[in-house]
Scaffold this active site. Structure first.
Site, PDB file in Angstrom:
ATOM      1  N   TRP A 185       0.822  -1.206   0.000  1.00 50.97           N
ATOM      2  CA  TRP A 185       0.000   0.000   0.000  1.00 50.97           C
ATOM      3  C   TRP A 185       0.856   1.257   0.000  1.00 50.97           C
ATOM      4  O   TRP A 185       0.494   2.258  -0.621  1.00 50.97           O
ATOM      5  CB  TRP A 185      -0.982  -0.031   1.167  1.00 50.97           C
ATOM      6  CG  TRP A 185      -1.974  -1.138   0.996  1.00 50.97           C
ATOM      7  CD1 TRP A 185      -2.099  -2.270   1.739  1.00 50.97           C
ATOM      8  CD2 TRP A 185      -2.949  -1.251  -0.054  1.00 50.97           C
ATOM      9  NE1 TRP A 185      -3.089  -3.071   1.226  1.00 50.97           N
ATOM     10  CE2 TRP A 185      -3.629  -2.479   0.136  1.00 50.97           C
ATOM     11  CE3 TRP A 185      -3.314  -0.434  -1.124  1.00 50.97           C
ATOM     12  CZ2 TRP A 185      -4.660  -2.895  -0.715  1.00 50.97           C
ATOM     13  CZ3 TRP A 185      -4.329  -0.860  -1.969  1.00 50.97           C
ATOM     14  CH2 TRP A 185      -4.991  -2.071  -1.756  1.00 50.97           C
ATOM     15  N   ASP A 240      -1.780   6.483   6.495  1.00 50.08           N
ATOM     16  CA  ASP A 240      -2.859   5.633   5.990  1.00 50.08           C
ATOM     17  C   ASP A 240      -3.109   4.560   7.044  1.00 50.08           C
ATOM     18  O   ASP A 240      -2.426   3.547   7.092  1.00 50.08           O
ATOM     19  CB  ASP A 240      -2.457   5.007   4.657  1.00 50.08           C
ATOM     20  CG  ASP A 240      -3.467   3.972   4.161  1.00 50.08           C
ATOM     21  OD1 ASP A 240      -4.527   3.810   4.805  1.00 50.08           O
ATOM     22  OD2 ASP A 240      -3.180   3.321   3.139  1.00 50.08           O
ATOM     23  N   LYS A 271     -12.100  -2.355   7.552  1.00 45.93           N
ATOM     24  CA  LYS A 271     -11.285  -3.253   8.372  1.00 45.93           C
ATOM     25  C   LYS A 271     -11.814  -3.262   9.820  1.00 45.93           C
ATOM     26  O   LYS A 271     -12.200  -4.288  10.343  1.00 45.93           O
ATOM     27  CB  LYS A 271      -9.829  -2.817   8.388  1.00 45.93           C
ATOM     28  CG  LYS A 271      -9.271  -2.347   7.061  1.00 45.93           C
ATOM     29  CD  LYS A 271      -9.012  -3.470   6.092  1.00 45.93           C
ATOM     30  CE  LYS A 271      -8.238  -2.962   4.884  1.00 45.93           C
ATOM     31  NZ  LYS A 271      -7.940  -3.992   3.891  1.00 45.93           N
TER      32      LYS A 271
END
Length: 360
Positions: free
Chosen positions: A102, A172, A196
């Site tokens: 990511w 993030d 999540k």
């Protein structure tokens, strides 16, 4: 109906209590005669939902004055563009600490809008550890420093918030959001996809220091402009109403279960159980350096990878779902987010123990 233990990396498992409340409200929210999915985002009913969810999130993270809380669309990947478009400003450059897939995607996207430098990377170590702080090549004139506190795919997590001096720090937090207390004042921007720990896919939370807003360039789409969204209370256009509502229910569930402090205690206990079992076995192995292991995403490899398909098939039969590792890493991955009960981790360990006995 029998629910499985869902170890998916995202969308992840949701608290049963949250799903039951949403089920009860689905046709008629609080006597309005309509679902949240049907009501106007500008009507009093939805405004009350949005305001409470925002207030609960501020309470959970003790968000200080001088920060705005936004509920936006586009996922965390949308913020790969949103962050540089809002923050690069005249400097036109930013530094990225890359510790997994990511982070790689974030810096690549930012490079479309300015000078996005990889200031440190763990790629040489196959993203199994955090690059030593002394090796980071940070620039004094960077507009911000970006990092990913928890990398979902590789299962690597920063043990603490890095010190980057006076440069705004951007995180993030998609896969670690609300999993433990965090000092928001150390950050310029925190962003996180909900799917999540905070709710279903479709909404992204952005917490931004107010003094950093108003710097978006003229080409920034209005839906990514933090100042415009903050001025409109995240309703510049029709927001992801149902996902926002579901996040609000999840925030209530977290508050009722000890807040982020309670989540942190339970998450640490779940992770410790699973890592202790893996480390005590010759049949399973976790490739991540112990000091960088994630509490949220636990990848593990079998000693004989020819057994992977059998392991996954038998796990599914045992009610342990979505354990296949990411294709770039292989093996297995157990995502044990806030809503994964400790009993789910216990069931996974029992299954792994039995599978080792039968195949080791």
């Amino acid at each position: 109906m029998a629910r499985v233990y869902n170890f998916s990396a995202g969308p992840g498992t949701l608290p049963v209590e949250v799903l039951e409340t949403a089920q009860a409200d689905l046709l008629d929210w609080h006597g309005t005669g309509m679902s949240v999915m049907e009501m106007s985002h500008r009507g009093d009913a939805f405004v009350s939902i949005a305001e409470k969810a925002t207030a609960d999130l501020r309470k959970l993270l003790d968000v200080p004055e001088g920060y705005s809380v936004l509920f936006l669309q586009g996922g965390a990947a949308g913020q790969f563009a949103g962050v540089p478009l809002n923050l690069m400003g005249d400097a036109g450059r930013a530094d990225y600490i890359v510790t997994g897939n990511w982070g790689k995607k974030a810096v690549k996207e930012a490079g479309k809008y300015g000078d996005a430098q990889v200031a440190a990377t763990g790629e040489a170590d196959a993203f199994t550890r955090i690059p030593p702080r002394a090796d980071w090549q940070l620039r004094d004139d960077a507009a911000y420093v970006h990092y990913t506190p928890n990398e979902t795919i590789q299962g690597v997590e920063f043990p603490e918030v890095p010190d980057v001096g006076d440069t705004p720090l951007v995180a993030d937090m998609s896969s670690s959001f609300l999993s433990q207390p965090v000092d928001v004042s150390k950050f310029g921007v925190i962003y996180a996809g909900a799917q999540k720990n905070a709710g279903p896919a479709g909404v992204t939370m952005v917490i931004v220091r107010d003094e950093l807003m108003g710097r978006a360039n003229a080409q920034t789409p209005m839906v990514l402009d933090y100042k415009q969204q903050a001025d409109a209370d995240s309703m510049l256009n029709t927001p992801p109403c149902f996902a926002w509502y579901m996040c609000g229910l999840t925030f209530e569930w977290i508050l009722a279960n000890g807040g982020v402090e309670g989540m942190a205690e339970r998450n640490a206990r779940k992770a410790r159980k699973l890592y202790d079992f893996i480390d005590g076995s010759d049949f399973y192995r976790n490739p991540v350096a112990p000091e960088a292991r994630s509490r949220m995403n636990v990848p593990f490899l079998l000693a004989d990878d020819s057994l992977d398909k059998t392991f996954l098939a038998q796990a599914e039969e045992a009610g342990l779902s979505t354990l296949k590792g990411h294709r770039s890493v292989g093996g297995m991955r157990a995502s044990i987010y806030n809503a994964m009960p400790e009993a789910g981790v216990d069931a996974l360990i029992d299954f792994m123990r039995g599978f080792e006995k039968d195949n080791g």
